[in-house]
Design a protein around this motif. Structure first.
Motif, mmCIF file in Angstrom:
data_model
loop_
_atom_site.group_PDB
_atom_site.id
_atom_site.type_symbol
_atom_site.label_atom_id
_atom_site.label_comp_id
_atom_site.label_asym_id
_atom_site.label_seq_id
_atom_site.Cartn_x
_atom_site.Cartn_y
_atom_site.Cartn_z
ATOM 1 N N GLU A 136 -12.260 118.395 -30.972
ATOM 2 C CA GLU A 136 -13.143 117.235 -31.088
ATOM 3 C C GLU A 136 -12.867 116.451 -32.370
ATOM 4 O OE1 GLU A 136 -17.029 118.977 -30.864
ATOM 5 O OE2 GLU A 136 -16.810 119.475 -28.732
ATOM 6 N N VAL A 137 -12.691 117.158 -33.466
ATOM 7 C CA VAL A 137 -12.414 116.489 -34.742
ATOM 8 C C VAL A 137 -11.041 115.830 -34.702
ATOM 9 C CG1 VAL A 137 -12.088 116.825 -37.229
ATOM 10 C CG2 VAL A 137 -14.012 117.930 -36.054
ATOM 11 N N HIS A 138 -10.057 116.483 -34.095
ATOM 12 C CA HIS A 138 -8.731 115.864 -33.953
ATOM 13 C C HIS A 138 -8.825 114.559 -33.168
ATOM 14 C CE1 HIS A 138 -6.068 119.648 -34.802
ATOM 15 N NE2 HIS A 138 -6.696 119.211 -35.862
ATOM 16 N N VAL A 139 -9.598 114.548 -32.091
ATOM 17 C CA VAL A 139 -9.771 113.320 -31.316
ATOM 18 C C VAL A 139 -10.371 112.230 -32.198
ATOM 19 C CG1 VAL A 139 -11.020 112.258 -29.379
ATOM 20 C CG2 VAL A 139 -9.906 114.476 -29.069
ATOM 21 N N THR A 140 -11.377 112.580 -32.978
ATOM 22 C CA THR A 140 -11.978 111.603 -33.894
ATOM 23 C C THR A 140 -10.951 111.114 -34.909
ATOM 24 O OG1 THR A 140 -14.159 112.614 -33.628
ATOM 25 C CG2 THR A 140 -13.825 111.232 -35.581
ATOM 26 N N ILE A 141 -10.150 112.016 -35.434
ATOM 27 C CA ILE A 141 -9.134 111.634 -36.423
ATOM 28 C C ILE A 141 -8.136 110.654 -35.821
ATOM 29 C CG2 ILE A 141 -7.147 112.449 -37.762
ATOM 30 C CD1 ILE A 141 -8.776 115.031 -38.326
ATOM 31 N N TYR A 142 -7.594 110.960 -34.655
ATOM 32 C CA TYR A 142 -6.578 110.026 -34.163
ATOM 33 C C TYR A 142 -7.174 108.728 -33.674
ATOM 34 C CZ TYR A 142 -6.637 112.630 -29.573
ATOM 35 O OH TYR A 142 -6.944 113.259 -28.402
ATOM 36 N N HIS A 143 -8.445 108.710 -33.303
ATOM 37 C CA HIS A 143 -9.096 107.431 -33.018
ATOM 38 C C HIS A 143 -9.260 106.626 -34.306
ATOM 39 C CE1 HIS A 143 -11.002 108.734 -28.921
ATOM 40 N NE2 HIS A 143 -9.705 108.547 -28.859
ATOM 41 N N LEU A 144 -9.615 107.289 -35.389
ATOM 42 C CA LEU A 144 -9.692 106.605 -36.685
ATOM 43 C C LEU A 144 -8.326 106.083 -37.126
ATOM 44 C CD1 LEU A 144 -12.091 108.973 -38.651
ATOM 45 C CD2 LEU A 144 -12.482 106.534 -38.196
ATOM 46 N N LEU A 145 -7.286 106.890 -36.951
ATOM 47 C CA LEU A 145 -5.943 106.455 -37.328
ATOM 48 C C LEU A 145 -5.548 105.199 -36.564
ATOM 49 C CD1 LEU A 145 -4.043 109.876 -37.529
ATOM 50 C CD2 LEU A 145 -4.964 108.520 -39.422
ATOM 51 N N TRP A 146 -5.824 105.171 -35.273
ATOM 52 C CA TRP A 146 -5.509 104.010 -34.451
ATOM 53 C C TRP A 146 -6.289 102.789 -34.941
ATOM 54 C CZ3 TRP A 146 -8.606 100.833 -31.510
ATOM 55 C CH2 TRP A 146 -7.929 99.906 -30.719
ATOM 56 N N GLU A 147 -7.596 102.957 -35.092
ATOM 57 C CA GLU A 147 -8.449 101.830 -35.463
ATOM 58 C C GLU A 147 -8.105 101.288 -36.849
ATOM 59 O OE1 GLU A 147 -13.196 100.821 -36.055
ATOM 60 O OE2 GLU A 147 -12.622 102.610 -34.927
ATOM 61 N N LEU A 148 -7.960 102.171 -37.817
ATOM 62 C CA LEU A 148 -7.718 101.712 -39.193
ATOM 63 C C LEU A 148 -6.284 101.228 -39.400
ATOM 64 C CD1 LEU A 148 -9.847 104.317 -41.146
ATOM 65 C CD2 LEU A 148 -10.454 101.978 -40.470
ATOM 66 N N ALA A 149 -5.317 101.754 -38.660
ATOM 67 C CA ALA A 149 -3.962 101.192 -38.739
ATOM 68 C C ALA A 149 -4.015 99.725 -38.306
ATOM 69 C CB ALA A 149 -2.992 101.989 -37.861
ATOM 70 N N HIS A 150 -4.789 99.426 -37.267
ATOM 71 C CA HIS A 150 -4.960 98.030 -36.844
ATOM 72 C C HIS A 150 -5.643 97.201 -37.933
ATOM 73 C CE1 HIS A 150 -3.931 99.178 -32.687
ATOM 74 N NE2 HIS A 150 -3.651 97.899 -32.555
ATOM 75 N N VAL A 151 -6.640 97.773 -38.582
ATOM 76 C CA VAL A 151 -7.330 97.052 -39.663
ATOM 77 C C VAL A 151 -6.328 96.651 -40.741
ATOM 78 C CG1 VAL A 151 -8.965 97.319 -41.582
ATOM 79 C CG2 VAL A 151 -9.617 98.043 -39.264
ATOM 80 N N PHE A 152 -5.468 97.579 -41.140
ATOM 81 C CA PHE A 152 -4.483 97.270 -42.175
ATOM 82 C C PHE A 152 -3.417 96.298 -41.675
ATOM 83 C CE2 PHE A 152 -6.143 101.275 -43.978
ATOM 84 C CZ PHE A 152 -6.600 100.753 -45.174
ATOM 85 N N LEU A 153 -3.014 96.430 -40.439
ATOM 86 C CA LEU A 153 -2.029 95.488 -39.875
ATOM 87 C C LEU A 153 -2.627 94.087 -39.801
ATOM 88 C CD1 LEU A 153 -0.523 97.658 -37.017
ATOM 89 C CD2 LEU A 153 0.750 96.675 -38.931
ATOM 90 N N GLU A 154 -3.845 93.960 -39.354
ATOM 91 C CA GLU A 154 -4.496 92.649 -39.239
ATOM 92 C C GLU A 154 -4.807 92.065 -40.611
ATOM 93 O OE1 GLU A 154 -7.811 93.617 -36.759
ATOM 94 O OE2 GLU A 154 -6.514 93.946 -35.020
ATOM 95 N N GLY A 155 -5.204 92.905 -41.547
ATOM 96 C CA GLY A 155 -5.503 92.428 -42.907
ATOM 97 C C GLY A 155 -4.277 91.839 -43.583
ATOM 98 N N GLU A 156 -3.143 92.477 -43.390
ATOM 99 C CA GLU A 156 -1.892 91.970 -43.975
ATOM 100 C C GLU A 156 -1.476 90.660 -43.311
ATOM 101 O OE1 GLU A 156 0.543 93.543 -46.160
ATOM 102 O OE2 GLU A 156 -1.027 94.882 -46.832
ATOM 103 N N ALA A 157 -1.726 90.545 -42.001
ATOM 104 C CA ALA A 157 -1.336 89.324 -41.281
ATOM 105 C C ALA A 157 -2.170 88.130 -41.743
ATOM 106 C CB ALA A 157 -1.488 89.531 -39.776
ATOM 107 N N ARG A 158 -3.443 88.373 -42.069
ATOM 108 C CA ARG A 158 -4.314 87.289 -42.517
ATOM 109 C C ARG A 158 -4.083 86.932 -43.969
ATOM 110 N NH1 ARG A 158 -9.712 89.556 -39.921
ATOM 111 N NH2 ARG A 158 -8.531 91.402 -40.275
ATOM 112 N N GLY A 159 -3.655 87.937 -44.702
ATOM 113 C CA GLY A 159 -3.596 87.737 -45.996
ATOM 114 C C GLY A 159 -3.015 87.565 -47.163
#
Length: 185
Positions: free
Chosen positions: A162-185
């Motif tokens: 269960e924790v692993h599932v949460t971790i890789y969902h966080l990795l997916w979501e936050l990798a997008h946050v960093f990718l989008e932040g760099e594109a805007r910024g």
């Protein structure tokens, strides 16, 4: 019945709190992943347990469930022998040597962190210059087997998953946050 309900939550409490305390480690992992994805890298995922977790991670990255999020390249390695004459301990290392490129990331999943084939896969990935990520579990993590070691602090296999599932969902979501932040910024 209320005792069983309380126990179900109690088994997850420590692992959940430990995950929340690992926020800086998770953020560093996501930044490194975003850098690799930006350079054209792909995520190569493998693990013990028949590979179903690895396949789930790859699907999460390749087929985003949130509309508007881009697919990120990811593959799950096979746990099959693939005619590998080097033996079962080398199954992931063998595939990484054939599939990986320098900007890629390798994520090894092992509930206890002691699976020989996962460790060898991560070692080979590090030797090739890949960014390495280990998802492990238990109270006695296996040491620095990867650049980023993310531990589900529990001895309960169900809670670790269960924790692993949460971790890789966080990795997916936050990798997008960093990718989008760099594109805007």
């Amino acid at each position: 019945m209320s005792e069983a309900v309380g126990e179900a939550f109690a088994r997850r409490d420590r692992a959940g709190r430990a995950l929340a305390a690992d926020v800086e480690l998770i953020v560093r992992t996501c930044r490194d992943m975003a850098t690799r994805f930006r350079r054209g890298g792909k995520l190569i995922v493998f693990g013990d347990g028949g590979g179903s977790d690895a396949a789930h991670v790859a699907v999460e990255f390749m087929h985003p469930v949130i509309v508007g999020k881009r697919a990120l390249p990811a593959i799950a390695l096979s746990h099959d022998g693939l005619g590998n004459d080097e033996g079962p301990a080398e199954i992931f290392a063998h595939q990484i040597r054939h599939w990986a490129e320098s900007d890629d990331m390798a994520m090894g999943i092992s509930r206890e962190g002691r699976c020989t084939s996962v460790r060898r896969g991560l070692e080979t990935a590090r030797e090739l210059g890949l960014c390495t990520i280990a998802l492990t579990g238990g109270d006695d993590p296996p040491g620095q087997v990867a650049d980023h070691v993310l531990v589900a602090r529990s001895d309960d296999p169900a809670v670790i998953k269960e924790v692993h599932v949460t971790i890789y969902h966080l990795l997916w979501e936050l990798a997008h946050v960093f990718l989008e932040g760099e594109a805007r910024g």
